[in-house]
Write a protein that holds these residues in place. Structure first.
Motif, PDB file in Angstrom:
ATOM      1  N   LEU A 185       0.812  -1.185   0.163  1.00  0.00           N
ATOM      2  CA  LEU A 185      -0.022   0.204  -0.078  1.00  0.00           C
ATOM      3  C   LEU A 185       1.014   1.162  -0.090  1.00  0.00           C
ATOM      4  CD1 LEU A 185      -2.560  -1.064   2.940  1.00  0.00           C
ATOM      5  CD2 LEU A 185      -2.978  -1.013   0.283  1.00  0.00           C
ATOM      6  N   THR A 186       0.393   2.242  -0.772  1.00  0.00           N
ATOM      7  CA  THR A 186       1.348   3.594  -0.839  1.00  0.00           C
ATOM      8  C   THR A 186      -0.073   4.571  -0.306  1.00  0.00           C
ATOM      9  OG1 THR A 186       2.767   3.097  -2.577  1.00  0.00           O
ATOM     10  CG2 THR A 186       2.388   5.380  -1.962  1.00  0.00           C
ATOM     11  N   ALA A 240       3.737   7.607   2.630  1.00  0.00           N
ATOM     12  CA  ALA A 240       4.071   6.243   3.192  1.00  0.00           C
ATOM     13  C   ALA A 240       3.935   4.981   2.314  1.00  0.00           C
ATOM     14  CB  ALA A 240       3.259   6.267   4.694  1.00  0.00           C
ATOM     15  N   THR A 241       4.743   4.160   2.459  1.00  0.00           N
ATOM     16  CA  THR A 241       4.732   2.687   1.818  1.00  0.00           C
ATOM     17  C   THR A 241       4.601   1.790   2.858  1.00  0.00           C
ATOM     18  OG1 THR A 241       5.790   3.439  -0.119  1.00  0.00           O
ATOM     19  CG2 THR A 241       5.489   1.050   0.067  1.00  0.00           C
ATOM     20  N   ILE A 242       3.540   0.807   2.797  1.00  0.00           N
ATOM     21  CA  ILE A 242       3.242  -0.312   3.691  1.00  0.00           C
ATOM     22  C   ILE A 242       3.080  -1.526   3.226  1.00  0.00           C
ATOM     23  CG2 ILE A 242       1.866  -0.721   6.004  1.00  0.00           C
ATOM     24  CD1 ILE A 242       1.099   2.135   6.073  1.00  0.00           C
ATOM     25  N   PHE A 243       3.699  -2.543   3.622  1.00  0.00           N
ATOM     26  CA  PHE A 243       3.401  -3.865   3.029  1.00  0.00           C
ATOM     27  C   PHE A 243       3.092  -4.875   4.160  1.00  0.00           C
ATOM     28  CE2 PHE A 243       8.137  -4.505   3.594  1.00  0.00           C
ATOM     29  CZ  PHE A 243       8.083  -5.581   4.075  1.00  0.00           C
ATOM     30  N   VAL A 244       2.476  -5.974   3.804  1.00  0.00           N
ATOM     31  CA  VAL A 244       2.249  -7.173   4.584  1.00  0.00           C
ATOM     32  C   VAL A 244       2.395  -8.269   3.675  1.00  0.00           C
ATOM     33  CG1 VAL A 244       0.315  -8.231   6.005  1.00  0.00           C
ATOM     34  CG2 VAL A 244       0.084  -5.843   5.693  1.00  0.00           C
ATOM     35  N   LYS A 245       3.260  -9.136   4.268  1.00  0.00           N
ATOM     36  CA  LYS A 245       3.759 -10.122   3.742  1.00  0.00           C
ATOM     37  C   LYS A 245       3.442 -11.659   4.407  1.00  0.00           C
ATOM     38  CE  LYS A 245       8.137  -9.463   2.610  1.00  0.00           C
ATOM     39  NZ  LYS A 245       9.399  -9.843   2.013  1.00  0.00           N
ATOM     40  N   TYR A 246       3.141 -12.720   3.612  1.00  0.00           N
ATOM     41  CA  TYR A 246       2.836 -13.937   4.209  1.00  0.00           C
ATOM     42  C   TYR A 246       4.085 -14.609   3.619  1.00  0.00           C
ATOM     43  CZ  TYR A 246       0.859 -18.139   6.087  1.00  0.00           C
ATOM     44  OH  TYR A 246       0.479 -19.301   6.849  1.00  0.00           O
ATOM     45  N   ILE A 247       5.239 -15.023   4.337  1.00  0.00           N
ATOM     46  CA  ILE A 247       6.391 -15.435   3.949  1.00  0.00           C
ATOM     47  C   ILE A 247       6.175 -16.868   3.770  1.00  0.00           C
ATOM     48  CG2 ILE A 247       7.751 -13.358   4.560  1.00  0.00           C
ATOM     49  CD1 ILE A 247       8.778 -15.095   6.840  1.00  0.00           C
ATOM     50  N   ASN A 248       6.697 -17.503   2.715  1.00  0.00           N
ATOM     51  CA  ASN A 248       6.945 -18.923   2.669  1.00  0.00           C
ATOM     52  C   ASN A 248       5.391 -19.544   2.628  1.00  0.00           C
ATOM     53  OD1 ASN A 248       7.826 -21.566   2.030  1.00  0.00           O
ATOM     54  ND2 ASN A 248       8.779 -21.740   3.889  1.00  0.00           N
ATOM     55  N   ALA A 249       4.458 -18.579   1.817  1.00  0.00           N
ATOM     56  CA  ALA A 249       2.969 -19.138   1.916  1.00  0.00           C
ATOM     57  C   ALA A 249       2.694 -20.528   1.233  1.00  0.00           C
ATOM     58  CB  ALA A 249       2.580 -18.149   0.888  1.00  0.00           C
ATOM     59  N   ALA A 250       3.432 -21.027   0.239  1.00  0.00           N
ATOM     60  CA  ALA A 250       3.189 -22.304  -0.134  1.00  0.00           C
ATOM     61  C   ALA A 250       3.544 -23.556   0.709  1.00  0.00           C
ATOM     62  CB  ALA A 250       3.603 -22.205  -1.563  1.00  0.00           C
ATOM     63  N   MET A 256       7.245  -0.946   6.604  1.00  0.00           N
ATOM     64  CA  MET A 256       6.752   0.418   6.404  1.00  0.00           C
ATOM     65  C   MET A 256       8.006   1.253   6.082  1.00  0.00           C
ATOM     66  SD  MET A 256       4.871   3.147   8.702  1.00  0.00           S
ATOM     67  CE  MET A 256       6.186   3.351   9.647  1.00  0.00           C
ATOM     68  N   THR A 257       7.784   2.107   5.069  1.00  0.00           N
ATOM     69  CA  THR A 257       8.703   2.957   4.844  1.00  0.00           C
ATOM     70  C   THR A 257       8.087   4.413   4.836  1.00  0.00           C
ATOM     71  OG1 THR A 257      10.174   1.602   3.461  1.00  0.00           O
ATOM     72  CG2 THR A 257      10.760   3.711   3.119  1.00  0.00           C
ATOM     73  N   TRP A 258       8.637   5.458   5.401  1.00  0.00           N
ATOM     74  CA  TRP A 258       7.933   6.571   5.322  1.00  0.00           C
ATOM     75  C   TRP A 258       8.954   8.030   5.286  1.00  0.00           C
ATOM     76  CZ3 TRP A 258       3.142   7.095   9.101  1.00  0.00           C
ATOM     77  CH2 TRP A 258       2.628   8.426   8.675  1.00  0.00           C
ATOM     78  N   PRO A 259       8.904   8.397   4.221  1.00  0.00           N
ATOM     79  CA  PRO A 259       9.965   9.639   3.973  1.00  0.00           C
ATOM     80  C   PRO A 259       9.066  11.027   4.558  1.00  0.00           C
ATOM     81  CG  PRO A 259       8.858   9.036   2.107  1.00  0.00           C
ATOM     82  CD  PRO A 259       8.464   8.272   3.068  1.00  0.00           C
ATOM     83  N   PHE A 260       9.974  11.957   5.374  1.00  0.00           N
ATOM     84  CA  PHE A 260       9.552  13.157   5.710  1.00  0.00           C
ATOM     85  C   PHE A 260      10.606  14.063   4.869  1.00  0.00           C
ATOM     86  CE2 PHE A 260       8.412  10.124   8.994  1.00  0.00           C
ATOM     87  CZ  PHE A 260       7.310  10.372   9.364  1.00  0.00           C
ATOM     88  N   TYR A 261       9.597  15.160   4.443  1.00  0.00           N
ATOM     89  CA  TYR A 261      10.433  16.314   3.963  1.00  0.00           C
ATOM     90  C   TYR A 261       9.442  17.388   3.647  1.00  0.00           C
ATOM     91  CZ  TYR A 261       8.485  14.177  -0.349  1.00  0.00           C
ATOM     92  OH  TYR A 261       7.586  13.718  -1.269  1.00  0.00           O
TER      93      TYR A 261
END
Length: 728
Positions: free
Chosen positions: A679-680, A684-694, A719-724
């Motif tokens: 998600l952006t 901010a960019t946010i992600f949710v991962k289900y690792i090794n899903a298979a 999450m990555t959030w830049p401030f400027y």
């Protein structure tokens, strides 16, 4: 210097008289203002919002107002208006500094970057040349939270973030000069060559987090990165960065904590250029030697993976680097005749430079293995050279390196031969490694002195062609006779937007193995070698078509006297001529909202027993991208998969910190799949991962290195959030 298409643009025309200071543009006529604004809009689109303040260039000219209205005013009113003009002019200057870009005028960068909101680059320590980079906070960049997946299609690693790593792509493997034991950790940390520098018109801060937030404390993973940079003046920048990668791991006793702290500063002036900083890296890892019985992982369903037996229970590694460095140079114009038409850095110039480094690298391994611990003692082949149960193996290298160089610019900075370089340096090395003689004489370091010189040249022809070359010869000291040559060339054509670019590279290196490869005395392994010089010749070619999102690479390497670590973990020097060939391609497709991103690597090694490489490696990412809230919230939904064919993946020796060859079993031929939502939201960019899903399809053979497993199913957040600050 990397000959990227961005760096090698032709010089544009953004150096009119009105750009010489801050006040004169504000007092120039409105036509000049409009021309300047249009040239900026045409030449420099900026994702960080440089031109949100473009209207500040259209301030009404006080002189023009006075010229139109003064004939209607009394002398007293004219004096009052004059004072108002001065007050408004000062306010306009102040507002332009606050709300519009401050100009960075220097020969170091193309004119098109003078008003860019944020410029990032790395620099070459030999000649202080820049290589422009990007600070990418886009969705596709943040989904990979492991550094090796940002750089390569895959790697052999120990299953925990921040642990020792060996890239699959042979041509992307990195080396820390003078201290090879640090090589497996160089990708997650910084060196003076990889430390980024910045020039920003407003303070910039970036916060990043990725980890298994909902995992139990025993299995948690936490990766954090913080960057802050700001300019103290248009020329002088200061930056701080902190990175932490690591976690407790899936198995018993594999907790890893890799941290980096950096302070960097740069001064990019009209004649004086400086880069300097301090880098502190620390790696602390509990060593377990891997799984004793892989059958427990591959062929059975274990409720708690921590119940699987590991080899070592009381072992630990500590790595540290402390580095201070500075690189600086000053330009002296050589005017054969007086001319006021030459801009900054143009014409015949001479640059005098200096580069200095003071660094300390240390590695400490310790363990405690009881007499009755059969599995742990068998792991080290029952070798205990100086103590029957306890190990404390320490090595250290201190480096002081100073070099001085001169650069001549015979004609112009954009000429076909634009720079001719030369320099010399003196290096002092102090190496420590335990020796049995120390029992009688006390511990002491081995000192090495080295004197070397180097030379190079470079040039550019508009935006179509660029080249550079650099060579070094060590002519006295421990490394006497070592030679390195490196050359790059770029051809560009523009039949389509953004052009078609062909880059070539040739490097030849003949070097002496470092001290710790020649001599080492540990409790479990020891060697005393007299290896000859290693020689490697590399040829690489890259085709880049940005509009088609296509990059293709071919590389060939020929090695003689190659040094590798055998099945016993001891260094050996090959008596064969070895060859490695690599072909890699990156191609991204888009079908409406469906994105298909591909990275693939094909490699051949002439001797898999000495340079084991997977024949095929790939990273495919397929996802749907759509807007949930227009211009506010964008989402990606898909899967990211890595794969490589089976091969004898390297094993890892915790006591020496080296990857070695093994012939016990082949690893690979299974996909590792992460399902994700990205998600952006505004910045901010946010992600949710289900690792090794298979998992466990097609099987549970999720090993990366011999005896070391990759993470099992878990939910990871990032999450990555830049401030400027943006101009008003």
């Amino acid at each position: 210097m990397l000959l990227s298409p961005v760096f090698c643009k032709a010089q544009d025309t953004l150096r009119p008289v009105i750009l010489q200071d801050t006040v004169r543009p504000l007092l120039a006529d409105s036509l000049a203002m409009l021309l300047l604004r249009d040239s900026l809009l045409y030449t420099m689109p900026d994702s960080l919002g440089v031109f949100a303040a473009q209207d500040s260039l259209l301030l009404r000219d006080s002189l023009q107002v006075a010229g139109l209205d003064s004939i209607l005013l009394s002398p007293r009113e004219q004096a009052k208006l004059k004072r108002a003009m001065e007050r408004d002019s000062i306010r306009a200057v102040r507002d332009s500094i606050r709300s519009s870009p401050r100009m960075m005028e220097t020969f170091y960068f193309p004119d098109s970057l003078y008003f860019k909101r944020l410029v990032t680059w790395t620099h070459d320590r030999y000649l202080n040349d820049p290589t422009l980079t990007t600070l990418d906070t886009l969705m596709n960049h943040t989904i990979h939270d492991y550094a090796f997946l940002k750089k390569d299609v895959g790697a052999t690693y120990l299953g925990v973030a921040g642990s020792a790593t060996l890239y699959h792509n042979y041509f992307k493997r990195e080396r820390l000069e003078r201290f090879d034991p640090y090589d497996p950790y160089i990708g997650e940390t910084f060196t003076p060559q990889t430390l980024p520098f910045y020039n920003t018109k407003s303070p910039y801060t970036e916060l990043s987090y990725a980890g298994t937030f909902f995992a139990t404390k025993l299995k948690e993973e936490t990766n954090i990165e913080v960057i802050h940079t700001q300019n103290l003046s248009p020329e002088h920048n200061f930056s701080l960065a902190y990175k932490r990668f690591g976690g407790r791991g899936m198995l018993e006793r594999e907790a890893t904590d890799t941290r980096s702290f950096t302070m960097g500063t740069s001064y990019i002036g009209k004649r004086y250029i400086m880069h300097g900083g301090y880098i502190y890296n620390k790696v602390r890892r509990n060593e377990n030697g891997g799984v004793v019985d892989e059958y427990m992982v591959r062929d059975t369903l274990v409720e708690d993976i921590r119940e699987v037996r590991v080899y070592l229970k009381r072992a630990e590694t500590m790595l540290k680097t402390n580095t201070f460095f500075i690189t600086q140079m000053y330009g002296i114009p050589i005017r054969l005749m007086k001319s006021d038409t030459l801009g900054v850095g143009e014409g015949t110039m001479m640059y005098l430079g200096h580069s200095g480094t003071f660094a300390t690298y240390t590695r400490l391994y310790s363990d405690d293995i009881p007499i009755n611990s059969r599995e742990a003692r068998d792991f080290f082949h029952n070798n205990f050279y100086y103590h029957p149960t306890t190990s404390r193996d320490s090595i250290r290298t201190r480096q002081i390196d100073n070099r001085f160089f001169v650069r001549l610019q015979p004609w112009a900075r954009d000429a076909i031969v634009s720079k001719i370089d030369g320099g010399f340096g003196y290096e002092l090395l102090s190496n420590y490694s335990f020796s049995p003689e120390h029992y009688l004489s006390g511990s002491k370091d081995q000192v090495q002195n080295n004197i070397y010189f180097y030379a190079g040249a470079s040039g550019i022809f508009r935006k179509y062609f660029a080249w550079n070359a650099l060579g070094r010869l060590d002519f006295a000291g421990y490394y006497q006779g070592d030679v390195s040559l490196n050359g790059n060339v770029r051809f560009s054509a523009y039949p389509i937007d953004q052009g078609v670019h062909l880059l070539g590279n040739l490097s030849i290196e003949n070097r002496t193995p470092d001290r710790h490869t020649q001599y080492y005395f540990g409790n479990h392994r020891r060697w005393d070698n007299n290896f000859g010089k290693m020689t490697e010749t590399k040829i690489g070619a890259t085709l880049s078509i940005p509009k088609w999102k296509l990059d293709a690479f071919f590389g060939y390497s020929m090695l003689t006297n190659h040094i590798y670590f055998d099945t016993l973990g001891l260094p050996k020097q090959s008596d064969e001529i070895l060859n490695v060939m690599s072909a890699a391609v990156t191609k991204n497709f888009r079908l409406w909202r469906l994105h298909l991103d591909h990275r693939a690597l094909l490699q051949f090694s002439s001797n898999q027993d000495q340079i084991p490489l997977p024949l095929f490696s790939a990273n495919f990412r397929y996802y749907l991208e759509f807007e949930l809230v227009k211009n506010v919230l964008t989402a990606q939904l898909g899967a990211d998969a890595t794969f490589h064919t089976d091969y004898y993946a390297p094993a890892y020796d915790p006591d020496t910190g080296r990857f070695r060859i093994q012939n016990e079993r082949m690893i690979g031929n299974y996909p590792y799949i992460d399902a994700f939502i990205n998600l952006t939201w505004k910045r901010a960019t946010i992600f949710v991962k289900y690792i090794n899903a298979a998992m466990p399809w097609p099987n549970a053979d999720y090993f990366s290195a011999l005896h070391y497993i990759r993470p099992q199913k878990a939910l990871k957040l990032g999450m990555t959030w830049p401030f400027y600050l943006q101009p008003k």
